[in-house]
Design a protein around this motif. Structure first.
Motif, PDB file in Angstrom:
ATOM      1  N   UNK A   7      10.435 -24.500  -4.045  1.00 32.79           N
ATOM      2  CA  UNK A   7       9.518 -24.455  -5.189  1.00 32.79           C
ATOM      3  C   UNK A   7       9.356 -23.023  -5.708  1.00 32.79           C
ATOM      4  N   UNK A  10      12.487 -22.148  -7.605  1.00 31.17           N
ATOM      5  CA  UNK A  10      12.509 -22.851  -8.907  1.00 31.17           C
ATOM      6  C   UNK A  10      11.610 -22.145  -9.922  1.00 31.17           C
ATOM      7  N   UNK A  11      10.402 -21.793  -9.490  1.00 29.59           N
ATOM      8  CA  UNK A  11       9.445 -21.177 -10.413  1.00 29.59           C
ATOM      9  C   UNK A  11       9.831 -19.735 -10.749  1.00 29.59           C
ATOM     10  N   UNK A  13      12.875 -18.501 -10.739  1.00 28.31           N
ATOM     11  CA  UNK A  13      14.054 -18.564 -11.609  1.00 28.31           C
ATOM     12  C   UNK A  13      13.632 -18.863 -13.055  1.00 28.31           C
ATOM     13  N   UNK A  14      12.647 -19.727 -13.184  1.00 32.11           N
ATOM     14  CA  UNK A  14      12.123 -20.043 -14.523  1.00 32.11           C
ATOM     15  C   UNK A  14      11.551 -18.781 -15.185  1.00 32.11           C
ATOM     16  N   UNK A  17      14.352 -16.464 -16.173  1.00 29.60           N
ATOM     17  CA  UNK A  17      15.079 -17.019 -17.325  1.00 29.60           C
ATOM     18  C   UNK A  17      14.277 -16.818 -18.619  1.00 29.60           C
ATOM     19  N   UNK A  85       1.489 -26.564 -14.381  1.00 31.14           N
ATOM     20  CA  UNK A  85       1.874 -26.060 -13.065  1.00 31.14           C
ATOM     21  C   UNK A  85       0.850 -26.462 -12.012  1.00 31.14           C
TER      22      UNK A  85
END
Lengths: 213, 178
Positions: A7, A10-11, A13-14, A17, A85
């Motif tokens: 998790x 994932x967060x 990387x977001x 990005x 979130x």
């Protein structure tokens, strides 16, 4: 890999990005720190020596990090995304840790420019200073991300965040300047490491309360 | 919000209506766990992972593409066969051809369709929909009609709307807030 680490990844990387696409935080931080060092270069009397310059380096780094922290929750704040979130079935501390890691990456990129610029304008950058900056970055990201989340809920967030962050950044400045100027910096680096550990635990444990209350 | 007494059973389809400021959105936020009641009792026997929430805001990252947005939520909600499910929802809501475009370039209606995909992605047991027909064109509204009719009975719905006629035939419970 555990679900928690997945998790966080994932967060984070977001967030990376988003910055890669928008490019509205890191370029501003880089320009700000370079401009600040240039101003200090002309403001500092020639006879003032390296000690004063190291002090100014830390002032520049702290204020630059503040610039990044103010933008830390900008996407979530502007588009009401913190609700999404918070609603997701993940440990809420993963949101804090991912933001802190992304901010750490932004600071590292900024300092990859700031430290050579400092060496160009003022004095050599020792490995002790680099180690101090690295430890200080961790402290800035742990405390700063928690405070940025608190400030994001306020209408006066741009005013509130510096008021909350700067008093808590004083130990970072003390440790960072100390590590940069003394001959045996171990004590100051240890002090920064302890600061990081204490505030990482406090921030990790209290983030859920901050975003849900 | 005062003197509200509501008990929903699994499979209920509750329609919430009322004038502006009557507390429709607040009720949905309370049930979603995004706000805490200042008094009274609130019990939601549905885990967070099984709640789908469509808010006023689309809750999407404007800098991410449609697929990236859904992939983010799919990972956080641990959706199995994530890619297939994302593809199916994008197809169903007419967004497949714009799947690689950033959400920031979408019209309000397309954002609402994508927000519906996000809310439905993990096949939630409880769906909280706040003005779900907002900004949808005729085709989008018909798609949503079909989706609601298909899911009725398999999930519990709480739908807040200013336009109750549209979902009235599906409703098993009606709640009018004053």
């Amino acid at each position: 890999m555990t679900a928690y680490a997945g998790d966080v990844l994932t967060l984070a990387r977001k967030d990376l990005r988003l910055e890669l696409r928008a490019r509205d935080t890191v370029p501003a931080m880089v320009l700000f720190v370079v401009a600040t060092l240039v101003v200090f270069h002309f403001a500092l009397p020639a006879a003032s020596g390296d000690l004063a310059a190291y002090g100014l380096l830390w002032v520049a780094l702290i204020f630059t990090s503040l610039l990044g922290l103010v933008r830390g929750f900008a996407a979530e704040r502007d588009q009401g995304l913190l609700d999404a979130l918070v609603l997701a079935p993940v440990d809420r501390s993963t949101i804090w840790l991912a933001k802190a890691l992304a901010m750490l990456a932004f600071l590292a990129l900024t300092q990859a420019v700031a430290l050579p610029a400092f060496a160009l304008f003022f004095a050599d950058v020792s490995w002790e200073t680099v180690a101090g900056v690295a430890l200080a970055d961790i402290g800035i990201c742990t405390v700063g991300t928690l405070l940025a989340a608190m400030a994001a809920a306020s209408r006066t967030r741009e005013l509130l965040l510096p008021l909350l962050f700067l008093p808590l950044a004083i130990p970072i400045v003390v440790g960072g300047v100390g590590a940069s100027i003394v001959e045996e910096p171990g004590r100051y680096l240890g002090f920064l490491a302890v600061y990081d550990a204490i505030f990482a635990i406090i921030s990790w444990a209290s983030f859920e309360y901050v975003v849900t209350e | 919000m005062n003197a509200l007494d509501l008990e929903l059973e699994q499979g209920d389809f509750a329609l919430v209506t009322g004038p502006n400021g009557s507390g429709k959105t607040t009720l949905l936020r309370l049930i979603a766990g995004l706000a805490a009641p200042t008094g009274g009792e609130l019990e939601v026997d549905v885990p967070r992972a099984q709640i789908g929430f469509l808010a006023h805001e689309p809750l999407l990252y404007r800098e991410l593409t449609a697929v990236e947005n859904l992939d983010l939520y799919g990972r956080l909600y641990r959706v199995s066969e994530r890619r297939e499910r994302i593809g199916m929802l994008l197809e169903r809501f007419g967004l497949w051809r714009v799947r690689a475009e950033r959400a920031g370039s979408f019209s309000r209606g397309m954002l609402q369709r994508l927000a519906l995909c996000r809310a439905l992605l993990h096949e939630p047991e409880l769906l909280l929909l706040d003005e779900p027909f907002n900004a949808l064109d005729t085709e989008g509204a018909e798609l949503l009609d079909r989706e609601l009719a298909e899911r009725r009975g398999s999930a519990t719905f709480l739908v807040a709307t200013h336009d109750p006629a549209r979902v009235e035939p599906l409703a098993s419970r009606r709640l009018v807030l004053a």
